[in-house]
Structure formats: structure tokens, C-alpha cells
Design an enzyme around this catalytic site. Structure first.
Site, PDB file in Angstrom:
ATOM      1  CD  GLU A  20       0.228  -1.270   3.100  1.00  0.00           C
ATOM      2  OE1 GLU A  20       0.508  -1.351   4.312  1.00  0.00           O
ATOM      3  OE2 GLU A  20       0.307  -2.238   2.297  1.00  0.00           O
ATOM      4  CB  SER A  69       8.994  -7.889   8.278  1.00  0.00           C
ATOM      5  OG  SER A  69       7.651  -8.152   8.635  1.00  0.00           O
ATOM      6  CB  CYS A 100      15.846  -8.456   1.232  1.00  0.00           C
ATOM      7  SG  CYS A 100      15.884  -9.130  -0.436  1.00  0.00           S
ATOM      8  CD  GLU A 112      16.096  -6.968   6.956  1.00  0.00           C
ATOM      9  OE1 GLU A 112      16.402  -7.016   5.749  1.00  0.00           O
ATOM     10  OE2 GLU A 112      15.091  -7.537   7.419  1.00  0.00           O
TER      11      GLU A 112
END
Length: 496
Positions: free
Chosen positions: A176, A226, A281, A381
Site C-alpha cells: 500500500e 519482514s 533485503c 535488520e
């Protein structure tokens, strides 16, 4: 104000919802569009449309499906710059980075063009007397994809072209935060000649994802995002008897040996660590300097400190803003934790602003040395332009450090020693390894193969594994006797 449409049964349509999410320009946080949270009825319509389209699409010859991908690839190439401009405006990526995002997706569409050979089965003649065995690869049905903000072109193109080329139909729920790029991809797919209902696009947040995980019509779900969300999607989808491939978090290490080419190392680490504002990533977020290579740390920090963020409209910008104020605040809090927990902040980007874009989600390049494994900046992360540097006395110590990390998405080693490189690639427990290559994202005739907490599932994205993920194998054993076979009934399991 641009209201992003849905795509249901081949029609671009405005949602009947009264719930919308603002899409903002990360460089200044101006609202540039509004994306609808699709209603339950619209989600049902999209799934039903895909289900009905599957009844005819599965019977379309595989060569015709390949030709659709050829037409689609041509359109993507023709309009790559236009797609990249949309992508840059809603993600903040530099234009060159946005072009790369689109191109890496085009490469997967090119792989989908090879679907006739990728879907070939196997055959063996006369496996028993007068008996032949052969297999066919057939589509699953309706598949779904849930994609993240950081690659709004590449990752949707990882999913729906290969799935549809295999004979499935697809429901896409893009992020979104940047839905306009995926909608442009969907419009071009329709323009390429995709039949109505083969690709459907819905929008929204968590409430729009859940039905895709539980609906009995959907057979497979692909997700990138995630760790906690990936775990939830994998558990929910598999509990509802669906295939799932969920790509989750990462903490990618690069190991720098003292015999490596210093200039090559430093040039590669600058872009691999802070490029795309670290929102990859496969970004390198931990650099492990072995032995005498530790002397290079000050020069690397100096080079990274010279990198300047800015808006995508400025050709001199090295990288753009973070995607949202919330993402910026999270990165800033981790930078502060690094300082508080004893790491040495060699370059601090926490106070960076860009003239004329003071309201943007800016974080400058940030470099820590003296980082230890118990620190938050090592364990989490960060997903920002932050590089943590760790010291090791030997390759074995570096390997232990990498292998103890719970993530296994990607890693790399820089060395001029073939023996060191071979030892590292064999012993490291990470799915994707680069040797003198900082970000080892494979081209799409291989598969994207993260390990450990970076992936939940069995079959990975694109390449041959994706074909297996989106298909079932049917095996046929046949006999066509020329005359009656003597001997009476066979009361055993053996073929005779």
C-alpha cells in the site's frame, strides 16, 4: 487526487470502500495518491474472477502463454523509463536505481518466455514389459502474491508472470506504500493481451491479506517482507492447506580478507551498504574485516561519508529517502542504540537534511566500527543506510560469526585466494554466496535461495524452483497390449 484503481476481471475500477491510505512522496511526504482498502466483496470478486478464468486459461497452449510473455516483455522494455519514473516518485529511489528495479523484473519475464521447455515432463519407455511411464507438469489453479514496498516492480514480476505462464491465474496484493508501479505493470499486462481475470489486483493492508491466506480457492501464496509477517503468512497459509513461499528478514555479511583487492572492496562496499538507502533485503549491513584488512576501515568510512542522499529528480543523488517517517524513526533509534551500546560511530547520518526537502525521510550514510554481536545494530535488520563493521582474526572466526547469525539470505567474501573462497562457499550456512561480488542476487534462470530465518517454505522464487512451486506433476503409467497377456491375475504390487 489520484485514487489508485483495482483490477478485477480485466476492468480497472474504483473501489466502493470508504477506507483509503495515503501514498506519499518520501522526499517531502506530500500526498501523491490514495490507495483503497478493498472491500470483502471486491476481494471475493477478484478471487472468483481468477477462478473462472482458470477454467479456460489452463487449456491455452503453453506456446500461446509464452507469446503473451513475449509481448509483455516488449511493452515493459518500451516503457521502462515511464515505469521507473512512477517508481522513483513513490519510493524515493534514484532514477538509475528505479531503472534497475524494473530491469531485474524484465529478466524474470524473459525467463517466463521459456515456459514451454521449463514445463517439460519426463518419460521412460518399457519400464516393465510393455509398460511406459511419463509425467506432465500442470498448473495449480488460483495463486496469490503479497509484495513489499522496496521493489515494487521487480518482486511482482518475480511472481505473476511465471505463475500465469505455467497456466495459473493470479491475485496480486501489492504494498500500500507504493501501489502505482504495480498497477502500471498490470495495465501493461492487460495491454499485452492477457485475458480478463487472469491477473487481478486488490489493494489494502493486513485485512486485505488475510482472505488470501484462508480462501479455499487459492492454492499457493508467495510473500516478500519482514520476519514476523512472513512467519504469520506461512503458518496461516499452510494451516489452510496452501503452498507458501515467504521471503523474510536478512542480515547480510561480507567478509574481507587481507589479500583482497582493496580498491575493488571499497568501491563495492559503498554501494552495497548504503545504495537504495539500505532498503534492500540483499544489502550488505555487516562488513567483517579479517586481520590486516582492518586497516582499511577508516578509508571505507571516509568514502561512505562522502555519499550524499537526495531526490530522484537530482541526477547527483546517490540514494533517496527512506519510505516513511516511521521507517526513518526506527533507523534513527537503532543508530542511537549503537552509540549507547558502545559502538564507535565513524560516520553519523542521523542529522542529515536535504535543502528544499526538509520534510523528507532522510537518513545519511552511517558507519559503525567496534560492533559486537550482542548489539542491537548487529542483531536487527536495520533496513537503512547503516554499515556495521566487525573485526575477526581469521577466516574461521569470520565463518563462525556468519554461521551463528539467524539469517541466511546472502553473504559474500572478497579474496584473491581460491582456497579461501572455496572454503567459505562450502562451509557458510547462507543460501546465496558472492565471491568478489557484494550482492549475489542470481539471474532468473537460477533461483533466489535464502536460508534459515530469511525464508519459510520449500521452493524458492523464480528459476526452476518457481516452476515447481506453481505446478503439480502428474505421472502416468500405461500399457497398450497387442493381445491378451497370459498368466492370470497379478496379485503383487510389481509391474509385469
Amino acid at each position: 487526487m489520484n485514487h489508485v484503481p483495482l483490477l478485477i476481471n480485466g476492468e480497472l475500477c474504483q473501489s466502493a470502500t470508504d477506507a483509503y491510505i495515503d501514498v506519499t512522496n518520501p522526499a517531502n511526504n506530500d500526498v501523491i495518491a490514495r490507495v483503497p482498502c478493498a472491500t470483502s466483496d471486491e476481494i471475493e470478486q477478484a478471487i472468483d474472477s481468477a477462478s473462472k478464468a482458470f477454467e479456460t486459461w489452463k487449456d491455452v497452449p503453453v506456446t500461446e502463454r509464452a507469446r503473451l510473455m513475449m509481448r509483455y516483455q516488449a511493452l515493459l522494455k518500451e516503457q521502462q523509463k515511464e515505469i521507473a519514473e512512477i517508481l522513483a516518485a513513490e519510493t524515493g529511489k534514484t532514477f538509475d536505481d528505479a531503472m534497475g528495479d524494473v530491469w531485474r523484473g524484465i529478466e524474470v519475464v524473459e525467463q517466463a518466455m521459456n515456459v514451454p521447455s521449463l514445463m517439460m515432463g519426463e518419460t521412460a519407455e518399457n519400464v516393465a514389459r510393455g509398460i511406459d511411464t511419463y509425467s506432465y507438469i500442470q498448473p495449480l489453479g488460483v495463486c496469490a502474491g503479497i509484495t513489499p514496498f522496496n521493489f515494487p516492480a521487480m518482486i511482482p514480476l518475480w511472481m505473476f508472470p511465471l505463475s500465469i505462464a505455467c497456466g495459473n491465474t493470479f491475485v496480486l496484493k501489492p504494498s500500500e506504500q507504493d501501489p502505482m508501479t504495480p498497477m502500471k505493470l498490470a495495465e501493461l499486462f492487460k495491454q499485452a493481451g492477457a485475458p480478463d481475470g487472469v491477473l487481478n489486483v486488490i489493494h489494502g493492508g493486513k485485512d486485505q491479506v488475510e482472505p488470501l491466506l484462508t480462501h479455499p480457492t487459492i492454492k499457493a501464496v508467495s510473500f516478500v517482507g519482514s520476519v514476523p509477517v512472513g512467519q504469520h503468512i506461512y503458518r496461516t497459509a499452510t494451516a489452510n492447506m496452501k503452498r507458501a513461499q515467504c521471503f523474510a528478514g536478512a542480515k547480510n555479511h561480507t567478509v574481507i580478507m587481507p589479500d583482497a583487492n582493496k580498491e575493488h572492496v571499497l568501491n563495492n562496499l559503498v554501494g552495497a551498504s548504503v545504495g537504495a538507502a539500505g532498503q534492500r533485503c540483499m544489502a550488505i549491513s555487516v562488513a567483517v574485516f579479517v586481520g590486516e584488512a582492518q586497516a582499511w576501515i577508516p578509508e571505507l568510512a571516509e568514502r561512505i561519508g562522502q555519499v550524499k542522499p537526495g531526490p530522484w529528480t537530482d541526477k547527483d543523488s546517490a540514494f533517496g529517502p527512506l519510505i516513511s517517517p516511521q521507517a526513518r524513526q526506527r533507523v534513527l533509534s537503532l543508530i542511537e542504540s549503537g552509540k549507547q551500546q558502545g559502538a564507535t560511530c565513524l560516520v553519523d547520518g542521523s542529522e542529515v537534511t536535504v535543502p528544499g526537502y526538509e520534510q523528507g525521510n532522510w537518513v545519511g550514510p552511517t558507519v559503525f566500527s567496534d560492533v559486537t554481536p550482542e548489539m542491537d545494530i548487529y542483531q536487527q535488520e536495520i533496513f537503512g543506510p547503516v554499515l556495521s563493521m566487525v573485526n575477526a582474526d581469521s577466516l574461521d572466526e569470520a565463518l563462525t560469526l556468519v554461521n551463528n547469525n539467524p539469517y541466511g539470505n546472502g553473504t559474500s567474501i572478497f579474496t584473491n585466494s581460491g582456497a579461501a573462497a572455496r572454503k567459505y562457499q562450502r562451509e557458510v550456512t547462507v543460501g546465496q554466496v558472492g565471491i568478489n561480488v557484494p550482492i549475489p542476487v542470481p539471474l532468473p534462470f537460477f533461483s533466489f535461495t535464502g536460508w534459515k530465518n530469511s525464508f519459510y517454505g520449500d521452493l524458492h522464487a523464480y528459476g526452476k524452483q518457481a516452476i515447481r512451486f506453481y505446478t503439480e506433476t502428474k505421472t502416468i503409467t500405461s500399457r497398450w497390449p497387442e493381445s491378451d497377456i497370459p498368466g492370470g491375475p497379478n496379485m503383487t504390487i510389481s509391474l509385469s
